[in-house]
Design a protein around this motif. Structure first.
Motif, PDB file in Angstrom:
ATOM      1  N   PRO A 182     149.656  52.842  44.417  1.00 46.85           N
ATOM      2  CA  PRO A 182     149.528  53.473  43.095  1.00 46.85           C
ATOM      3  C   PRO A 182     150.886  53.929  42.524  1.00 46.85           C
ATOM      4  O   PRO A 182     151.117  53.857  41.313  1.00 46.85           O
ATOM      5  N   ILE A 183     151.794  54.362  43.393  1.00 48.39           N
ATOM      6  CA  ILE A 183     153.115  54.791  42.927  1.00 48.39           C
ATOM      7  C   ILE A 183     153.881  53.592  42.383  1.00 48.39           C
ATOM      8  O   ILE A 183     154.508  53.671  41.312  1.00 48.39           O
ATOM      9  N   VAL A 184     153.827  52.455  43.076  1.00 43.06           N
ATOM     10  CA  VAL A 184     154.501  51.237  42.623  1.00 43.06           C
ATOM     11  C   VAL A 184     153.900  50.786  41.291  1.00 43.06           C
ATOM     12  O   VAL A 184     154.622  50.402  40.366  1.00 43.06           O
ATOM     13  N   ILE A 185     152.576  50.827  41.191  1.00 44.29           N
ATOM     14  CA  ILE A 185     151.909  50.445  39.926  1.00 44.29           C
ATOM     15  C   ILE A 185     152.330  51.392  38.805  1.00 44.29           C
ATOM     16  O   ILE A 185     152.654  50.950  37.694  1.00 44.29           O
ATOM     17  N   LEU A 186     152.374  52.676  39.064  1.00 39.29           N
ATOM     18  CA  LEU A 186     152.780  53.674  38.060  1.00 39.29           C
ATOM     19  C   LEU A 186     154.228  53.451  37.633  1.00 39.29           C
ATOM     20  O   LEU A 186     154.543  53.473  36.442  1.00 39.29           O
ATOM     21  N   VAL A 187     155.123  53.205  38.583  1.00 42.60           N
ATOM     22  CA  VAL A 187     156.527  52.941  38.279  1.00 42.60           C
ATOM     23  C   VAL A 187     156.631  51.657  37.457  1.00 42.60           C
ATOM     24  O   VAL A 187     157.389  51.587  36.475  1.00 42.60           O
ATOM     25  N   GLY A 188     155.852  50.627  37.817  1.00 42.25           N
ATOM     26  CA  GLY A 188     155.841  49.378  37.066  1.00 42.25           C
ATOM     27  C   GLY A 188     155.393  49.592  35.625  1.00 42.25           C
ATOM     28  O   GLY A 188     155.989  49.050  34.679  1.00 42.25           O
ATOM     29  N   ILE A 189     154.346  50.369  35.431  1.00 44.89           N
ATOM     30  CA  ILE A 189     153.850  50.677  34.079  1.00 44.89           C
ATOM     31  C   ILE A 189     154.903  51.449  33.289  1.00 44.89           C
ATOM     32  O   ILE A 189     155.147  51.165  32.111  1.00 44.89           O
ATOM     33  N   ILE A 190     155.551  52.396  33.921  1.00 46.56           N
ATOM     34  CA  ILE A 190     156.598  53.174  33.245  1.00 46.56           C
ATOM     35  C   ILE A 190     157.755  52.272  32.826  1.00 46.56           C
ATOM     36  O   ILE A 190     158.269  52.379  31.711  1.00 46.56           O
ATOM     37  N   MET A 200     146.941  54.267  55.337  1.00 44.42           N
ATOM     38  CA  MET A 200     146.977  55.478  54.549  1.00 44.42           C
ATOM     39  C   MET A 200     148.245  55.537  53.703  1.00 44.42           C
ATOM     40  O   MET A 200     148.175  55.917  52.545  1.00 44.42           O
ATOM     41  N   LEU A 201     149.358  55.189  54.296  1.00 43.65           N
ATOM     42  CA  LEU A 201     150.624  55.184  53.559  1.00 43.65           C
ATOM     43  C   LEU A 201     150.586  54.139  52.450  1.00 43.65           C
ATOM     44  O   LEU A 201     151.092  54.360  51.349  1.00 43.65           O
ATOM     45  N   ALA A 202     149.962  52.997  52.706  1.00 40.26           N
ATOM     46  CA  ALA A 202     149.840  51.936  51.709  1.00 40.26           C
ATOM     47  C   ALA A 202     149.002  52.403  50.526  1.00 40.26           C
ATOM     48  O   ALA A 202     149.238  52.020  49.382  1.00 40.26           O
TER      49      ALA A 202
END
Length: 189
Positions: free
Chosen positions: A8-16, A1-3
Motif C-alpha cells: 500500500p505504501i508503494v501504491i500510495l507513493v506511485g499515486i503521489i 505481514m511486511l509485504a
C-alpha cells in the motif's frame, strides 16, 4: 505481514508521483498559454506601431490636397495618440475603434479629391495600410484564440485549482465595438 504494509505504501507513493507529474503538466500548460498570449500581444503591438507610424504620412499627404479639412486631420492624429498611450488590452481596443472611425473619415475626405486618389505616394501608403490592417486582423485573431485557450484552461477542472493557487487570472479579449467598426475599411480609388 511486511509485504502487506509495503504494497500500500508503494501504491500510495506511485499515486503521489503520478499526481505530481499531472500537476506539473497542468501548471506548465497554463504558463505556456500565458506566454503565448504575451507573445501574441507583442505581435499585435508590432503591427499597431507600424500603423501608427504610417498615419502621420497619410495625414501629411492628404493635408497637401485638403488643407481645409483640418478637423478630420486633427481627429486622426488625436486617435493615433490614444492608441500609442493605451496601457491595457481594453484601452487598446477602445483606441483602435476610434482610429478605425477616424481613418474612415480620412478616406471619405480623400474621396473628394481626385488628384489625391491618383497620387502615387498616397496609393503606396494606402496599399501599405491595407497590408497592415490585414496583419492586425490576423494577429488579433491569434491573440483572441490564445486568450480563449488560456481562459478555458484556468476556468475548467483541474486547471481552476492551480489557477486559484497560483493567482492566474483571466485575460481580456481584443475586441472591436458592435458598430460600423466591424465593417472593413473601404478604400476606393
Amino acid at each position: 505481514m511486511l509485504a502487506a504494509i509495503i504494497v500500500p505504501i508503494v501504491i500510495l507513493v506511485g499515486i503521489i508521483i503520478i499526481l505530481l507529474f499531472v500537476g506539473i503538466g497542468i501548471y506548465n500548460g497554463i504558463i505556456n498559454l500565458r506566454n503565448r498570449i504575451d507573445n501574441a500581444w507583442s505581435q499585435i503591438d508590432v503591427q499597431l506601431r507600424k500603423r501608427y507610424d504610417l498615419i502621420p504620412n497619410l495625414v501629411e499627404t492628404v493635408k497637401g490636397y485638403a488643407a481645409h479639412e483640418r478637423e478630420t486631420l486633427e481627429n486622426v492624429i488625436k486617435a493615433r495618440s490614444l492608441g500609442i498611450e493605451a496601457k491595457t488590452v481594453t484601452d487598446q481596443s477602445k483606441a483602435e475603434n476610434v482610429i478605425t472611425e477616424t481613418l474612415k473619415s480620412l478616406f471619405a475626405v480623400a474621396e473628394q479629391y481626385p488628384n489625391l486618389k491618383a497620387d502615387q505616394h498616397f496609393l503606396r501608403l494606402m496599399e501599405e495600410l491595407k497590408g497592415i490592417e490585414s496583419n492586425i486582423a490576423y494577429a488579433r485573431q491569434f491573440y483572441n484564440d490564445s486568450v480563449l485557450q488560456y481562459n478555458t484552461k484556468i476556468q475548467t477542472f483541474p486547471g481552476n485549482i492551480f489557477a486559484s493557487w497560483f493567482k492566474f487570472t483571466p485575460r481580456d479579449y481584443f475586441e472591436i465595438e458592435e458598430s460600423a467598426a466591424r465593417e472593413p475599411v473601404k478604400v476606393k480609388f
